[in-house]
Enzyme design. Sequence first.
Site, PDB file in Angstrom:
ATOM      1  N   ASN A 169       0.798  -1.238   0.000  1.00  0.00           N
ATOM      2  CA  ASN A 169       0.000   0.000   0.000  1.00  0.00           C
ATOM      3  C   ASN A 169       0.825   1.280   0.000  1.00  0.00           C
ATOM      4  O   ASN A 169       0.354   2.319  -0.458  1.00  0.00           O
ATOM      5  CB  ASN A 169      -1.029  -0.002   1.138  1.00  0.00           C
ATOM      6  CG  ASN A 169      -0.406  -0.066   2.503  1.00  0.00           C
ATOM      7  OD1 ASN A 169       0.776  -0.361   2.638  1.00  0.00           O
ATOM      8  ND2 ASN A 169      -1.191   0.191   3.526  1.00  0.00           N
ATOM      9  N   THR A 195       5.328  -7.755  -4.385  1.00  0.00           N
ATOM     10  CA  THR A 195       5.228  -7.947  -5.837  1.00  0.00           C
ATOM     11  C   THR A 195       4.516  -6.744  -6.455  1.00  0.00           C
ATOM     12  O   THR A 195       5.039  -6.116  -7.383  1.00  0.00           O
ATOM     13  CB  THR A 195       4.492  -9.264  -6.144  1.00  0.00           C
ATOM     14  OG1 THR A 195       5.318 -10.318  -5.637  1.00  0.00           O
ATOM     15  CG2 THR A 195       4.301  -9.460  -7.635  1.00  0.00           C
ATOM     16  N   ASP A 230      11.030 -17.121   2.922  1.00  0.00           N
ATOM     17  CA  ASP A 230      11.614 -17.684   4.149  1.00  0.00           C
ATOM     18  C   ASP A 230      13.129 -17.690   4.081  1.00  0.00           C
ATOM     19  O   ASP A 230      13.813 -17.476   5.082  1.00  0.00           O
ATOM     20  CB  ASP A 230      11.132 -19.138   4.351  1.00  0.00           C
ATOM     21  CG  ASP A 230       9.749 -19.177   4.993  1.00  0.00           C
ATOM     22  OD1 ASP A 230       9.225 -18.101   5.336  1.00  0.00           O
ATOM     23  OD2 ASP A 230       9.201 -20.292   5.130  1.00  0.00           O
ATOM     24  N   GLY A 245       3.282  -5.227   7.046  1.00  0.00           N
ATOM     25  CA  GLY A 245       2.387  -6.044   6.243  1.00  0.00           C
ATOM     26  C   GLY A 245       1.348  -6.721   7.098  1.00  0.00           C
ATOM     27  O   GLY A 245       0.974  -6.204   8.151  1.00  0.00           O
ATOM     28  N   GLU A 264       5.154  -4.157  11.799  1.00  0.00           N
ATOM     29  CA  GLU A 264       3.869  -3.438  11.841  1.00  0.00           C
ATOM     30  C   GLU A 264       2.895  -4.260  11.013  1.00  0.00           C
ATOM     31  O   GLU A 264       3.081  -4.419   9.813  1.00  0.00           O
ATOM     32  CB  GLU A 264       4.056  -2.023  11.295  1.00  0.00           C
ATOM     33  CG  GLU A 264       2.908  -1.105  11.665  1.00  0.00           C
ATOM     34  CD  GLU A 264       1.792  -1.146  10.654  1.00  0.00           C
ATOM     35  OE1 GLU A 264       0.860  -1.974  10.836  1.00  0.00           O
ATOM     36  OE2 GLU A 264       1.833  -0.369   9.706  1.00  0.00           O
ATOM     37  N   CYS A 298      -3.209   0.633   6.985  1.00  0.00           N
ATOM     38  CA  CYS A 298      -3.263  -0.040   8.283  1.00  0.00           C
ATOM     39  C   CYS A 298      -3.874   0.881   9.331  1.00  0.00           C
ATOM     40  O   CYS A 298      -4.481   0.416  10.287  1.00  0.00           O
ATOM     41  CB  CYS A 298      -1.875  -0.522   8.697  1.00  0.00           C
ATOM     42  SG  CYS A 298      -0.657   0.773   8.609  1.00  0.00           S
ATOM     43  N   ARG A 451      -0.252   7.675  10.516  1.00  0.00           N
ATOM     44  CA  ARG A 451       1.136   7.411  10.928  1.00  0.00           C
ATOM     45  C   ARG A 451       1.916   8.721  11.030  1.00  0.00           C
ATOM     46  O   ARG A 451       2.732   8.903  11.913  1.00  0.00           O
ATOM     47  CB  ARG A 451       1.777   6.483   9.886  1.00  0.00           C
ATOM     48  CG  ARG A 451       3.255   6.268   9.993  1.00  0.00           C
ATOM     49  CD  ARG A 451       3.676   5.118   9.098  1.00  0.00           C
ATOM     50  NE  ARG A 451       3.130   5.252   7.761  1.00  0.00           N
ATOM     51  CZ  ARG A 451       3.850   5.547   6.674  1.00  0.00           C
ATOM     52  NH1 ARG A 451       5.148   5.712   6.760  1.00  0.00           N
ATOM     53  NH2 ARG A 451       3.281   5.644   5.483  1.00  0.00           N
TER      54      ARG A 451
HETATM   55  O1  G3H Z   1      -0.692   1.218   5.969  1.00  0.00           O
HETATM   56  C1  G3H Z   1       0.065   1.552   6.860  1.00  0.00           C
HETATM   57  C2  G3H Z   1       0.692   2.874   6.854  1.00  0.00           C
HETATM   58  O2  G3H Z   1       1.742   2.911   7.780  1.00  0.00           O
HETATM   59  C3  G3H Z   1      -0.313   3.963   7.117  1.00  0.00           C
HETATM   60  O3  G3H Z   1       0.264   5.191   6.872  1.00  0.00           O
HETATM   61  O4  G3H Z   1      -1.290   6.624   8.186  1.00  0.00           O
HETATM   62  O5  G3H Z   1       0.264   7.606   6.505  1.00  0.00           O
HETATM   63  O6  G3H Z   1      -1.700   6.254   5.771  1.00  0.00           O
HETATM   64  P1  G3H Z   1      -0.671   6.486   6.834  1.00  0.00           P
END
Ligand code: G3H
Length: 496
Positions: A169, A195, A230, A245, A264, A298, A451
């Site tokens: 993402n 990927t 792995d 992830g 995370e 996330c 974030r």
């Molecule tokens: O998807 C996880 C990211 O760490 C979220 O970052 O809060 O800047 O969208 P963000």
Amino acid sequence: MAGTGVFSEIIEGEVYKYYADGEWKLSSSGKSVSIVNPTTRKTQYKVQACTQEEVNKVMETAKVAQKSWAKTPLWKRAELLHKAAAILKEHKAPIAEALVKEIAKPAKDAVTEVVRSGDLISYCAEEGVRLLGQGAFLVSDSFPGNERTKYCLTSKIPLGVVLAIPPFNYPVNLAVSKIGPALIAGNSLVLKPPTQGAVACLHMVHCFQLAGFPKGLISCITGKGSEIGDFLTMHPGVNCISFTGGDTGVAISKKAGMIPLQMELGGKDACIVLEDADLDLVAANIIKGGFSYSGQRCTAVKVILVIESVADSLVEKVKAKVAKLTVGPPEDDCDITPVVSESSANFIEGLVMDAKQKGATFCQEYKREGNLIWPLLLDHVRPDMRIAWEEPFGPVLPVIRIGSVEEGIHHCNASNFGLQGCVFTKDINKAMLISDAMETGTVQINSAPARGPDHFPFQGIKDSGIGSQGITNSINMMTKVKSTVINLPTPSYTMG
Ligand code: G3H
């Protein structure tokens, strides 16, 4: 355009190369991995399917390169990082184009991701020269039984080879959030991109090459997780893993050796809305927090817990805003774009159908075409529905009506996740008490979870992760403390 101009050397025919030992290479496997465009659902790009032998070589060169990089003056490391940041920003267009095609990120957001990444790299350089330019000096006579005969000097030293695994993402931004801290701290870096997002990452890595980083210090290895996943994460040459992830991270944590981990792994961020909240502000934040990048963050708002007395009013306000969201291809900069894959769309649909069967109220009609899912607010969700607990990673958002704040906190804390959460109220005293009671890494008061800014600490508890990120914390995490103790024959007091 991606793969042209300064980037023409990173592609051969229709397949992108991997980067190792300062060169762009073809894998000896002769095989490639296809990257499917979420919008067209056709192959957009191909990358090398690297072999385990190639992973071994990358690890060897990373180890050698790190030794001399650790002896490169801190100011020179910072200078190179600043250069890479500038080159990255200069070439934002082709990198953003790859993000649009690989992960269906809306065009403007794709550009923002690249620019934010350049800023993040520069901040790492700035923060690193200050943070790592200092150590500690301790004297022994503060501990009972000791005289001042021992001076302890501490400094932060690199860990060695850092393995960075970002998610689809934010493939560029979450890669550089690992690369920047690792490099300024004197580590070498092996990147295994997702990927979908790999081509954007390969372009980003080329910007580091153009900046003049020494060969072998950064490598980018592409391929199938089943072949090299792995093998990479359990490789004895890896001294630290920084992973963002899903629950693959739990498996990595269990298999990794005695090395520091930064993990995370997602969240089910709750949005608790009190009776006195500014409902227009809440609705605006639910739209931004729940539907940006089609909910594939996330830190997205993933469950609304609203006090019953204001629920009708809030749902109406959110519904009105959902109706204004544009839905379509990322090239048109639509708000809602196709989710990353068909399997992801199927998973989201499964959560929606479960909620439907168990009696949730659909505020909009459920609509899906291919990987494109129209934004959906589900009201009257109950705890027996999967969507009350599971992370859809899509533009569908459940509303649970609560009778008390305690009920909201209880739902939040009963989740196996604990990344972020938010609370909306005009009463700061209540907000603080609720924040303290919520078992999450961060609580935002009167704003949606996020974030950034990227130097803020960012951490999850429970299944949401291990350790804390944010630029300063990542630099610290990617170093260890080394002490030297000077032992004096007699106590010595300065000016004494
Ligand atoms: O998807 C996880 C990211 O760490 C979220 O970052 O809060 O800047 O969208 P963000």
